[in-house]
Scaffold this motif. Structure first.
Motif: not given
Length: 427
Positions: A109-112, A216-217, A224-229
């Motif tokens: 998830h980071f640094p993305s 909550t992750v 998944d791509r960009n899920v945390l964004a």
């Protein structure tokens, strides 16, 4: 929320009234472009987010969940116009030994995610995240929490309170604006479709701070791509833009397709809409053109995802036509750069905004400028909207509205020359 879906092929029906007119604009592009500087003097700039007076094109904020009204900022959420600090806590369970190290999950998830927001905000927002180096062991087995997408409220609250209590031994929660709780993806009771932001009616208190919401992750590794964004967007009061079918079947992406990460984290053009950027405070009055009718206006639009030029100048990034007390038409240019580098099609995108539509109920709907065709069927989350933008020489009269959008030119530097004509009010 996270969603596991694959692109599908869709067949379009007949074109509705007011579709694209393929004929070139009568005036030459060069002459049209030369008029922009003169015509711009008649335009009214929109307001900055949080300004006392938001101007004639901004919609007022309503009581709808994640309302897209932007005359005021909802103080219950942190506004990403400064540096915010987050902590990522990794949770394991007595019924499973983790197979992946916390550092590897953090790298998912980071640094993305920080890079996504840095680009989207034009460098105005920085997300700093501290990663806990070790697993925090939960007091109960993963299966005891009954984790799933539509989670039982009592089980969910128990999970959050147990997680914060267990992590509080190592984490000073008073230091952080955002909390990410990452569960061991290989634990038997973890459901990867349950990733979401939880807003707490009764906050959890730790280190003297009330924690009102938690991300909550429960993602697989890799996620998944960009899920945390997407989920972090909810922390900033942005709504879900997808459509969730009542029976769980059908297409989720009929409202916005690939456009904006709040529609789909899988999208080819995940850059936040210009309207979202206006709400968040990433666009200032000088970058928002307020088109007040009736009549025609000429202006240029820089690609929304393009980085500022030397000196930090952005240029126009959004144009808005107010269409009612709680509705507006937004117009922006999308190009293959920044977060939109994988976009299916470049051009001028048009969408409707409704301030009374709650999250998940269609607060934004993209207007399809090419309703008879689709594109990128092998990559797009919703091919019918993948080719929604207008290209040079194309014209769209917006159905049920009558506003006419014409694209005359694209400069060598990438800016789009646009003419918007607002019809007189009907009697």
């Amino acid at each position: 929320m996270s969603r596991i879906r694959k692109p599908e092929v869709h067949v379009r029906g007949q074109q509705p009234p007011g579709g694209v007119e393929r004929a070139r604009l009568r005036a030459s592009a060069a002459a049209f472009t030369s008029l922009v500087a003169l015509a711009a003097t008649g335009l009214v700039a929109g307001p900055a987010v949080g300004a006392p007076s938001a101007g004639p094109c901004a919609l007022p904020r309503t009581a709808a969940h994640h309302s897209l009204g932007l005359d005021t900022w909802n103080g219950a959420y942190p506004q990403p116009v400064r540096s915010l600090d987050a902590v990522m806590v990794f949770l394991s369970f007595p019924d499973s030994t983790p197979l992946t190290a916390p550092a590897d999950l953090a790298a998912d998830h980071f640094p993305s995610t920080s890079d996504f927001f840095r680009r989207a905000s034009y460098g105005r927002f920085a997300l700093h995240t501290d990663m806990q180096p070790e697993w925090t062991v939960m007091p109960k087995d993963s299966t005891d929490y009954a984790i799933r997408r539509d989670w039982d409220a009592a089980k969910r609250t128990a999970y959050l309170r147990d997680a914060v209590a267990a992590a509080d031994k190592k984490v000073d929660f008073s230091r952080y604006d955002i909390v990410y709780l990452v569960a061991d993806p290989d634990a038997p009771g973890v459901d990867s479709d349950a990733t979401k932001v939880v807003n707490l009616e009764h906050p959890v208190t730790a280190d003297g701070k009330d924690i009102k919401r938690v991300v909550t992750v429960f993602e697989r590794h890799p996620p998944d791509r960009n899920v945390l964004a997407h989920e972090t967007g909810h922390v900033f009061d942005l709504p879900d833009l997808y459509h969730r079918p009542m029976d769980g079947k059908g297409d989720w992406d009929t409202h916005v397709g690939d456009w904006d990460v709040m529609g789909s984290q899988f999208g080819l053009a995940p850059e936040p809409f210009g309207w979202h950027k206006w709400k968040l405070g990433w666009l200032e009055p000088g970058q928002v053109v307020c088109v007040q009718g009736p009549g025609s206006r000429l202006f240029s639009l820089e690609p929304l995802a393009a980085a500022p030029v030397a000196g930090g100048t952005l240029g126009n990034r959004l144009a808005v036509v107010r269409t009612g007390p709680g509705t507006a038409l937004a117009i922006e240019a999308r190009g293959a750069t920044g977060n939109d580098r994988d976009t299916c099609k470049e051009g001028v995108l048009i969408y409707r905004v409704r301030n009374e539509a709650a999250s998940g109920e269609g607060p934004i709907e993209v207007v399809d400028a090419h309703p008879r065709t689709e594109a990128c069927w092998d990559r797009s989350v919703y091919p019918p909207l993948a080719d929604a933008p207008l290209g040079v020489g194309e014209t769209l009269t917006v159905p049920d509205d009558g506003t006419r959008v014409e694209v005359a030119d694209r400069t060598p530097a990438g800016a789009w020359t646009v003419k918007v004509t607002v019809p007189p009010p009907s009697l």
